[in-house]
Design a protein around this motif. Structure first.
Motif, short mmCIF file in Angstrom:
data_model
loop_
_atom_site.label_atom_id
_atom_site.label_comp_id
_atom_site.label_asym_id
_atom_site.label_seq_id
_atom_site.Cartn_x
_atom_site.Cartn_y
_atom_site.Cartn_z
N UNK A 110 0.76 -0.88 -0.07
CA UNK A 110 0.01 0.37 0.02
C UNK A 110 1.10 1.18 0.08
N UNK A 111 1.80 0.76 0.98
CA UNK A 111 2.44 2.56 1.35
C UNK A 111 3.46 3.04 -0.29
N UNK A 112 3.70 2.66 -0.85
CA UNK A 112 4.51 2.52 -2.35
C UNK A 112 3.53 2.63 -4.01
N UNK A 113 3.53 1.24 -3.83
CA UNK A 113 2.31 0.63 -4.89
C UNK A 113 0.76 1.32 -4.61
N UNK A 114 0.34 0.83 -4.01
CA UNK A 114 -1.02 1.21 -4.18
C UNK A 114 -1.12 2.64 -3.67
N UNK A 115 -0.19 3.96 -2.57
CA UNK A 115 -0.28 5.40 -3.16
C UNK A 115 -0.34 5.91 -4.69
N UNK A 116 0.36 4.88 -5.53
CA UNK A 116 0.48 5.38 -7.20
C UNK A 116 0.03 4.73 -7.69
N UNK A 117 -0.88 3.68 -6.99
CA UNK A 117 -2.40 3.03 -8.07
C UNK A 117 -3.20 4.57 -8.05
N UNK A 118 -3.43 4.67 -6.42
CA UNK A 118 -4.57 5.75 -6.47
C UNK A 118 -4.37 7.05 -7.01
N UNK A 119 -3.01 7.55 -6.47
CA UNK A 119 -2.60 8.80 -6.96
C UNK A 119 -2.84 9.10 -8.76
N UNK A 120 -2.10 8.00 -9.39
CA UNK A 120 -2.33 7.76 -10.88
C UNK A 120 -4.13 7.78 -11.52
N UNK A 121 -5.33 7.76 -10.04
CA UNK A 121 -6.73 7.15 -10.75
C UNK A 121 -7.21 8.29 -10.18
N UNK A 127 -10.64 9.65 -13.09
CA UNK A 127 -11.02 8.43 -13.55
C UNK A 127 -12.53 9.17 -12.98
N UNK A 128 -13.56 8.88 -14.13
CA UNK A 128 -14.60 8.84 -13.94
C UNK A 128 -15.92 8.12 -14.01
N UNK A 129 -17.19 7.74 -13.31
CA UNK A 129 -17.72 6.96 -13.62
C UNK A 129 -17.74 6.10 -14.57
N UNK A 130 -17.44 4.72 -15.11
CA UNK A 130 -17.75 4.85 -15.92
C UNK A 130 -17.24 4.59 -17.24
N UNK A 131 -15.79 5.02 -16.94
CA UNK A 131 -14.56 5.37 -18.47
C UNK A 131 -14.11 3.72 -17.78
N UNK A 132 -13.24 3.90 -18.69
CA UNK A 132 -12.96 2.07 -19.85
C UNK A 132 -11.11 2.80 -18.78
N UNK A 133 -10.49 1.68 -18.43
CA UNK A 133 -8.74 1.54 -17.52
C UNK A 133 -8.59 1.13 -18.47
N UNK A 134 -7.59 0.90 -18.77
CA UNK A 134 -6.43 0.50 -19.40
C UNK A 134 -5.06 0.65 -18.38
N UNK A 151 -12.21 -0.60 -9.97
CA UNK A 151 -12.81 -1.26 -10.50
C UNK A 151 -13.82 -0.64 -8.66
N UNK A 152 -13.28 -0.26 -7.86
CA UNK A 152 -13.52 -0.12 -6.48
C UNK A 152 -14.69 1.44 -7.41
N UNK A 153 -13.30 2.38 -7.77
CA UNK A 153 -13.51 4.18 -8.06
C UNK A 153 -15.00 4.15 -9.47
N UNK A 154 -15.28 2.79 -9.99
CA UNK A 154 -16.09 3.22 -10.89
C UNK A 154 -15.98 2.85 -12.29
N UNK A 155 -14.97 2.08 -12.65
CA UNK A 155 -14.51 2.59 -13.97
C UNK A 155 -15.33 0.98 -14.63
N UNK A 156 -16.17 1.16 -16.07
CA UNK A 156 -16.27 0.69 -16.90
C UNK A 156 -16.53 -0.26 -17.18
#
Length: 317
Positions: A110-121, A127-134, A151-156
């Motif tokens: 979580x402290x580096x990789x999870x935090x990075x993923x959170x910030x990216x999205x 990221x908006x609800x329903x959008x596609x993410x690669x 998925x948790x943040x609502x990606x379509x």
């Protein structure tokens, strides 16, 4: 104390076990008895002195640790250097108390990789609800968490890429809607096909080279590509500004240390990530628990793409 020390820059062979003086904490710092140290792909760049922040010798690599502070609290922290050791010093503002329910590997993920993923999205891609993410490298440390968070943040629709069938199966298990091979002959076409014939809204990219180039072309109008690494060590083609204008696309970058300059951002992210993990909505994939003495093997494995998820070192072995 035991530590991995680098006295010359290079590949995994420069990582050597050594006996070095224990660090001392200054004002505003915490001394942590390390129970596990995290391994990140960026550490391989640091060993070569090809990372964004220049390194100096001798160097104890490693940017994340979990363990006990002097007051007994169990802490996970980012450190500037010095993580591959029995003790490490961390700035207090990069250290967070670990919930009892979470194991060491989860805390480090979580402290580096999870935090990075959170910030990216959340902050880079917005990221908006329903959008596609690669999510490229979807079986890696950031990728496994980014798939779940999207998925948790609502990606379509979440499209994962990974280099082997086993890794693609893992991405699907974690919630990706489809998983494809980044070595596809026409990656742009493969991404669009995976999105049911539509161009994509968001791409999280850390490979570089042709993967970045193909992903940029696959963006829909108002799409965003966030670049946060170059694992291939091959730079992508220069981006022509008029092309961004004509296609209404955005290319941005993320380097994690900058997030700490924005008051409250990292603590808010860490609180949400810890909560998701406690609730079972975010799962860290344990990718390997190596003895400290085998740090070289950990670097060899991560560079050769043999690993998935989070790699950690045990400083007591």
């Amino acid at each position: 104390m035991r530590a991995i020390q680098i006295t010359e820059f290079g590949g995994p062979d420069v990582l050597r076990l050594a006996d070095v003086p224990a660090p001392e904490a200054k004002a505003g710092e915490l001394l942590i008895d390390v129970s596990r140290a995290g391994v990140n792909y960026a550490d391989t760049h640091n060993a070569e002195n090809t990372y964004l922040a220049p390194a100096s010798l001798p160097l104890i690599p490693g940017n994340e640790v979990v363990g006990r502070a002097a007051d007994g609290r169990r802490m996970v922290a980012q450190v500037t250097t010095g993580g591959y050791a029995e003790q490490a010093v961390a700035p207090e503002f990069t250290a967070f108390e670990v919930p009892d329910e979470l194991d060491d590997t989860t805390a480090l993920a979580i402290v580096v990789q999870g935090l990075t993923a959170w910030l990216l999205l959340r902050t880079s891609a917005h990221l908006e609800q329903g959008e596609s993410v690669v999510v490229h490298a979807a079986a890696g440390g950031v990728g496994t968490l980014a798939v779940q968070l999207a998925k948790s943040f609502g990606a379509g629709r979440v499209i994962a890429t990974a280099s082997s069938q086993a890794k693609r199966d893992l991405a699907l298990e974690l919630g990706a809607d489809v998983a494809i091979d980044p070595a596809s002959e026409d990656l742009t076409a493969a991404i669009i096909e995976a999105n049911e014939g539509r161009r994509v809204d968001v791409v999280l990219e850390m490979t570089g080279g042709p993967v970045t180039d193909a992903s940029l072309v696959a963006l829909a109008p108002l799409g965003r590509l966030v670049f946060y690494g170059m694992a291939s060590r091959v730079p992508p083609k220069p981006v022509a500004m008029p092309n961004l204008l004509s296609h209404s696309t955005t290319v941005s970058g993320l380097w994690l240390p900058h997030a700490y300059a924005r008051p409250g951002l990292v603590p808010r992210a860490m609180q949400e990530l810890f909560s998701l993990a406690r609730e079972g909505k975010l799962r860290a994939i344990a990718g390997g628990d190596y003895p400290l003495s085998e740090a070289r093997r950990a670097h060899e494995d991560i560079r050769s793409r043999r690993t998935t998820g989070k790699l950690v070192l045990d400083p007591k072995t």
